[in-house]
Design a protein around this motif. Sequence first.
Motif, mmCIF file in Angstrom:
data_model
loop_
_atom_site.group_PDB
_atom_site.id
_atom_site.type_symbol
_atom_site.label_atom_id
_atom_site.label_comp_id
_atom_site.label_asym_id
_atom_site.label_seq_id
_atom_site.Cartn_x
_atom_site.Cartn_y
_atom_site.Cartn_z
ATOM 1 N N PRO A 159 0.840 -1.192 0.000
ATOM 2 C CA PRO A 159 0.000 0.000 0.000
ATOM 3 C C PRO A 159 0.881 1.250 0.000
ATOM 4 N N SER A 160 0.321 2.365 -0.396
ATOM 5 C CA SER A 160 1.081 3.608 -0.381
ATOM 6 C C SER A 160 1.392 4.009 1.059
ATOM 7 N N THR A 161 2.448 4.791 1.223
ATOM 8 C CA THR A 161 2.780 5.260 2.570
ATOM 9 C C THR A 161 1.665 6.156 3.109
ATOM 10 N N ARG A 162 0.974 6.876 2.230
ATOM 11 C CA ARG A 162 -0.150 7.708 2.688
ATOM 12 C C ARG A 162 -1.265 6.820 3.250
ATOM 13 N N HIS A 163 -1.533 5.705 2.571
ATOM 14 C CA HIS A 163 -2.558 4.778 3.050
ATOM 15 C C HIS A 163 -2.142 4.163 4.389
ATOM 16 N N LEU A 164 -0.868 3.771 4.502
ATOM 17 C CA LEU A 164 -0.375 3.204 5.765
ATOM 18 C C LEU A 164 -0.478 4.218 6.898
ATOM 19 N N ARG A 165 -0.137 5.478 6.608
ATOM 20 C CA ARG A 165 -0.228 6.512 7.631
ATOM 21 C C ARG A 165 -1.663 6.652 8.122
ATOM 22 N N ALA A 166 -2.632 6.649 7.204
ATOM 23 C CA ALA A 166 -4.036 6.778 7.598
ATOM 24 C C ALA A 166 -4.468 5.602 8.469
ATOM 25 N N ARG A 167 -4.007 4.407 8.130
ATOM 26 C CA ARG A 167 -4.351 3.230 8.936
ATOM 27 C C ARG A 167 -3.741 3.323 10.329
ATOM 28 N N LEU A 168 -2.504 3.819 10.406
ATOM 29 C CA LEU A 168 -1.873 3.962 11.719
ATOM 30 C C LEU A 168 -2.588 5.003 12.576
ATOM 31 N N VAL A 169 -2.995 6.104 11.966
ATOM 32 C CA VAL A 169 -3.748 7.117 12.715
ATOM 33 C C VAL A 169 -5.011 6.517 13.304
ATOM 34 N N ARG A 170 -5.724 5.743 12.488
ATOM 35 C CA ARG A 170 -6.962 5.108 12.980
ATOM 36 C C ARG A 170 -6.650 4.079 14.058
ATOM 37 N N ALA A 171 -5.532 3.372 13.913
ATOM 38 C CA ALA A 171 -5.163 2.363 14.917
ATOM 39 C C ALA A 171 -4.867 3.012 16.263
ATOM 40 N N TRP A 172 -4.138 4.125 16.255
ATOM 41 C CA TRP A 172 -3.850 4.819 17.512
ATOM 42 C C TRP A 172 -5.130 5.372 18.127
ATOM 43 N N GLN A 173 -6.014 5.916 17.301
ATOM 44 C CA GLN A 173 -7.287 6.428 17.816
ATOM 45 C C GLN A 173 -8.095 5.304 18.458
ATOM 46 N N ALA A 174 -8.116 4.149 17.801
ATOM 47 C CA ALA A 174 -8.851 3.001 18.347
ATOM 48 C C ALA A 174 -8.216 2.523 19.651
ATOM 49 N N ARG A 175 -6.897 2.534 19.683
ATOM 50 C CA ARG A 175 -6.196 2.100 20.885
ATOM 51 C C ARG A 175 -6.563 2.972 22.081
ATOM 52 N N HIS A 176 -6.642 4.281 21.874
ATOM 53 C CA HIS A 176 -6.943 5.196 22.969
ATOM 54 C C HIS A 176 -8.408 5.162 23.392
ATOM 55 N N SER A 177 -9.289 4.817 22.484
ATOM 56 C CA SER A 177 -10.720 4.876 22.801
ATOM 57 C C SER A 177 -11.281 3.551 23.287
ATOM 58 N N ALA A 178 -10.517 2.478 23.154
ATOM 59 C CA ALA A 178 -11.045 1.145 23.469
ATOM 60 C C ALA A 178 -10.805 0.783 24.935
ATOM 61 N N PRO A 179 -11.805 0.223 25.621
ATOM 62 C CA PRO A 179 -11.579 -0.258 26.989
ATOM 63 C C PRO A 179 -10.663 -1.476 27.029
ATOM 64 N N ASN A 180 -10.624 -2.234 25.921
ATOM 65 C CA ASN A 180 -9.748 -3.404 25.803
ATOM 66 C C ASN A 180 -8.908 -3.233 24.545
ATOM 67 N N HIS A 181 -7.856 -2.413 24.664
ATOM 68 C CA HIS A 181 -7.146 -2.009 23.460
ATOM 69 C C HIS A 181 -6.387 -3.147 22.805
ATOM 70 N N ARG A 182 -6.003 -4.185 23.550
ATOM 71 C CA ARG A 182 -5.297 -5.300 22.924
ATOM 72 C C ARG A 182 -6.202 -6.049 21.962
ATOM 73 N N ASP A 183 -7.486 -6.131 22.247
ATOM 74 C CA ASP A 183 -8.417 -6.741 21.300
ATOM 75 C C ASP A 183 -8.400 -6.004 19.968
#
Length: 417
Positions: free
Chosen positions: A114-138
């Motif tokens: 994937p493009s680096t721009r696409h990877l960056r967008a996925r990482l941003v969403r992953a960090w957001q999900a990590r911070h908002s999830a009560p069970n972030h490892r899931d």
Amino acid sequence: MTSDATPDPVVEPVVFGQRMQILRTRRGMSRTVLAGLLGKSPSWVKQVECGRLQMPKLPVILRIAEVLRVGDLADLTGDQSMSVAMFTGPGHPRLPQVRAAIDAFPLASRHPAPSTRHLRARLVRAWQARHSAPNHRDVIGALLPELIQDAQLAVLQADSGRERRTAQGLLAEVYGLSQFFLAYQPDPALLWRAVERGMVAAQESEDPHVIGVAAWLATQAHRDSGHAHFDAADAVNLATLRYLEPFLPDAGTDVLAITGALRFEAGYTAARRGDTGTAWRYWDTARAVAERLSGDYYHPVTSFSRAVMGAHAVTIAVELHSGPESVRQATAADVTAALPSRPRRARHRIEEARGYQLDGQPEAALATLGKAYEAAPETILYNGYARRIVLEESESRNQSQRRRASELAVKIGMLAA
């Protein structure tokens, strides 16, 4: 056959004092240092190790286990009926898939990266999900296998030096996200592979912010390995701070933030050593950096911000084993509402609970752990300090404390319902 090898307290029938001495020696810790961390005298430690004092009561045993970073309480006591994981949480169901992705070699996939721009967008969403999830490892455990593979492909298929450096920075960040998943799980070797690969990828990126984040994560991994690794934690941390120094006059927000985060980590390690002056001095320098950030800024990896400095003050006081100061700092800066990350809020609540426990307020400690559970149940499950408080209070003579601790122990899976 005789042997000069140090006996293994996990498998050999040695008494409590001998086990304590063996585990202390393995951590590279002197009797004086252990005594200071326990609030005891060096002669008390010697008498316990030599068998002149009997095995202490459970609260002291738990404190010794905490200081020596004992993986299982039975390793210290020799009593298999007291087999309780202390600083290693359970293996997450997604651990095998993440392990397979990290260990894959050579990379067999041939699909286009994937493009680096696409990877960056996925990482941003992953960090957001990590911070908002009560069970972030899931959440991040489900995302990591493909992220790891795609970030590796992006490096392999880069068409230019600039594109390759960008891809290396993203790969380093993916390994950083992996470390949040792997921390306190029963595979320390896998965690260290992620740490080391993240550091190599960060170096290849030539990006000061990425290098700072990798150093921040490596510092924590060294420090969590125990007292014998504090020098390694400081070496990585302080060398990176020196590397970042020339960038600071014109630094962007993220470089400023990772510099502040690293300064705090230096104070955190100093506090673990019991060096009060150095710990608070680094906290002050970190706060000075935080004041250069906008009020709504929040670093996506380290949580560094203006708001987090109050939480960091509680951590310093707790690691210095000052109950009254811990409670004072917690009261002076109730920052939980200002921390957008659920796991970070839960961790702060756990630090507050440790402060209340140190200050002789077990009811307040348990109530605060209840708030941590509400914020992010998984954070308590993998936190050895929280588990220690719950275990200790489940043996309390106070019926109300014992009931509350037992109920929380059942919730987080330490006791059967």
